[in-house]
Design a protein around this motif. Structure first.
Motif, PDB file in Angstrom:
ATOM      1  N   MET A 291       0.840  -1.198   0.000  1.00 47.41           N
ATOM      2  CA  MET A 291       0.000   0.000   0.000  1.00 47.41           C
ATOM      3  C   MET A 291       0.876   1.249   0.000  1.00 47.41           C
ATOM      4  SD  MET A 291      -3.016  -1.275   2.611  1.00 47.41           S
ATOM      5  CE  MET A 291      -4.069   0.144   2.324  1.00 47.41           C
ATOM      6  N   SER A 292       1.790   1.267  -0.935  1.00 45.34           N
ATOM      7  CA  SER A 292       2.730   2.393  -1.019  1.00 45.34           C
ATOM      8  C   SER A 292       2.051   3.623  -1.609  1.00 45.34           C
ATOM      9  CB  SER A 292       3.929   1.998  -1.871  1.00 45.34           C
ATOM     10  OG  SER A 292       3.514   1.670  -3.184  1.00 45.34           O
ATOM     11  N   GLY A 293       2.703   4.745  -1.462  1.00 48.91           N
ATOM     12  CA  GLY A 293       2.196   5.994  -2.010  1.00 48.91           C
ATOM     13  C   GLY A 293       3.091   7.138  -1.600  1.00 48.91           C
ATOM     14  N   PRO A 294       2.786   8.353  -2.066  1.00 45.45           N
ATOM     15  CA  PRO A 294       3.594   9.523  -1.698  1.00 45.45           C
ATOM     16  C   PRO A 294       3.664   9.686  -0.179  1.00 45.45           C
ATOM     17  CG  PRO A 294       2.046  10.063  -3.461  1.00 45.45           C
ATOM     18  CD  PRO A 294       1.672   8.710  -2.969  1.00 45.45           C
ATOM     19  N   ALA A 295       4.872   9.875   0.326  1.00 49.27           N
ATOM     20  CA  ALA A 295       5.077   9.895   1.774  1.00 49.27           C
ATOM     21  C   ALA A 295       4.249  10.974   2.465  1.00 49.27           C
ATOM     22  CB  ALA A 295       6.565  10.087   2.078  1.00 49.27           C
ATOM     23  N   VAL A 296       4.211  12.152   1.882  1.00 56.81           N
ATOM     24  CA  VAL A 296       3.488  13.252   2.531  1.00 56.81           C
ATOM     25  C   VAL A 296       1.996  12.960   2.581  1.00 56.81           C
ATOM     26  CG1 VAL A 296       2.858  15.686   2.337  1.00 56.81           C
ATOM     27  CG2 VAL A 296       5.220  14.977   1.911  1.00 56.81           C
ATOM     28  N   LEU A 297       1.438  12.493   1.459  1.00 57.14           N
ATOM     29  CA  LEU A 297       0.000  12.235   1.400  1.00 57.14           C
ATOM     30  C   LEU A 297      -0.414  11.076   2.299  1.00 57.14           C
ATOM     31  CD1 LEU A 297      -0.638  12.686  -2.441  1.00 57.14           C
ATOM     32  CD2 LEU A 297      -1.161  14.287  -0.602  1.00 57.14           C
ATOM     33  N   THR A 298       0.345  10.001   2.272  1.00 54.70           N
ATOM     34  CA  THR A 298      -0.017   8.849   3.101  1.00 54.70           C
ATOM     35  C   THR A 298       0.116   9.177   4.588  1.00 54.70           C
ATOM     36  OG1 THR A 298       2.228   7.965   2.852  1.00 54.70           O
ATOM     37  CG2 THR A 298       0.554   7.148   1.325  1.00 54.70           C
ATOM     38  N   SER A 299       1.090  10.011   4.928  1.00 53.13           N
ATOM     39  CA  SER A 299       1.237  10.431   6.323  1.00 53.13           C
ATOM     40  C   SER A 299       0.038  11.272   6.768  1.00 53.13           C
ATOM     41  CB  SER A 299       2.533  11.228   6.490  1.00 53.13           C
ATOM     42  OG  SER A 299       2.643  11.751   7.799  1.00 53.13           O
ATOM     43  N   MET A 300      -0.437  12.125   5.882  1.00 49.92           N
ATOM     44  CA  MET A 300      -1.613  12.946   6.200  1.00 49.92           C
ATOM     45  C   MET A 300      -2.849  12.078   6.408  1.00 49.92           C
ATOM     46  SD  MET A 300      -1.029  16.107   3.515  1.00 49.92           S
ATOM     47  CE  MET A 300      -2.628  16.840   3.863  1.00 49.92           C
ATOM     48  N   ILE A 301      -2.968  11.020   5.616  1.00 50.06           N
ATOM     49  CA  ILE A 301      -4.110  10.111   5.770  1.00 50.06           C
ATOM     50  C   ILE A 301      -4.044   9.401   7.119  1.00 50.06           C
ATOM     51  CG2 ILE A 301      -5.130   7.957   4.903  1.00 50.06           C
ATOM     52  CD1 ILE A 301      -4.379   8.936   2.070  1.00 50.06           C
ATOM     53  N   ARG A 302      -2.863   8.911   7.483  1.00 48.48           N
ATOM     54  CA  ARG A 302      -2.724   8.204   8.762  1.00 48.48           C
ATOM     55  C   ARG A 302      -2.970   9.155   9.935  1.00 48.48           C
ATOM     56  NH1 ARG A 302       1.923   6.675   6.211  1.00 48.48           N
ATOM     57  NH2 ARG A 302       3.287   7.420   7.880  1.00 48.48           N
TER      58      ARG A 302
END
Length: 245
Positions: A194-205
């Motif tokens: 479930m990879s993705g752009p670090a900034v965006l995935t961090s915001m989701i978490r």
């Protein structure tokens, strides 16, 4: 002695042929019926697109609509026939006289946005859920279904790989969503698949950590998240819970 005059010989009557006119009249002319049906089919195939579209859009015959819904599409090489068929499927998809099973079939199998748009606003939740699951959806279309009023449809739409990061972010913030889908969203950027752009995935978490519906197990995992922002969000959440006691 007088000579007798020979009498003319009467010809024998031949046996008359049986009268079949009555029986012929009772036997249906199947060849004529077949020809008539074929003529009707050919006429429908060659009538103007708008005429057929309107006929299907207003038809109240589920059998006719179902046959069209499941009819194999023409070869893409025949561009005119293919374009005509996909346009007519839009009329079938939007007609509520089409059986629910046939509308679900279209929602699951069709890749055409004009058809899926019709089905995405279907009043039957099973049809909308099938659209949400369709991996041929455009991201803007599945994005609509991440806002659906039905929990299961939002859940399925948020799991669709074509869902945009923006919609996942908003899904993580949506307080209508439950613990299961929030746990799924919390794995973006940390699970290998479930990879993705670090900034965006961090915001989701981070948004998951702040959602009041997030489960205890998910929060415990996010407390050790590689992102400092996510860990701080969990600390903030726990502090608020402590102060509310």
């Amino acid at each position: 002695m007088t000579e007798e005059t020979p009498q003319p010989v009467q010809p024998e009557q031949s046996a008359s042929a049986p009268d079949t006119s009555a029986s012929d009249a009772s036997v249906p002319d199947t060849s004529a019926q077949d020809t008539s049906a074929q003529d009707a089919h050919d006429a429908a195939e060659h009538e103007p697109l708008t005429v057929t579209y309107e006929r299907l859009r207003h038809s109240d015959d589920p059998a006719e609509l179902g046959e069209f819904a499941r009819r194999p599409l023409p070869d893409r090489g025949d561009a005119a026939a293919f374009s005509r068929a996909t346009a007519l499927l839009e009329a079938v998809a939007g007609n509520l006289h089409t059986d629910v099973a046939d509308r679900v079939f279209l929602a699951e199998t069709m890749p055409f946005p004009n058809v899926l748009v019709k089905l995405s606003v279907d009043p039957d939740p099973s049809v909308r859920e099938a659209v949400a699951r369709n991996k041929a959806d455009k991201n803007w279309l599945v994005g609509r279904l991440t806002k659906d009023d039905v929990d299961e449809i939002r859940d399925v739409a948020l799991r669709n790989p074509n869902t945009s990061w923006k919609m996942r972010m908003e899904g993580a913030e949506d307080t209508r969503n439950g613990a299961d889908i929030l746990d799924y969203l919390s794995r973006f950027g940390v699970d290998d698949d479930m990879s993705g752009p670090a900034v965006l995935t961090s915001m989701i978490r981070r948004a998951v950590a702040l959602n009041p519906n997030t489960g205890a197990d998910t929060l415990a995992r996010l407390a050790d998240d590689p992102s400092e922002e996510v860990r701080h969000a969990v600390e903030r959440r726990n502090a608020n819970n402590d102060n509310g006691r």
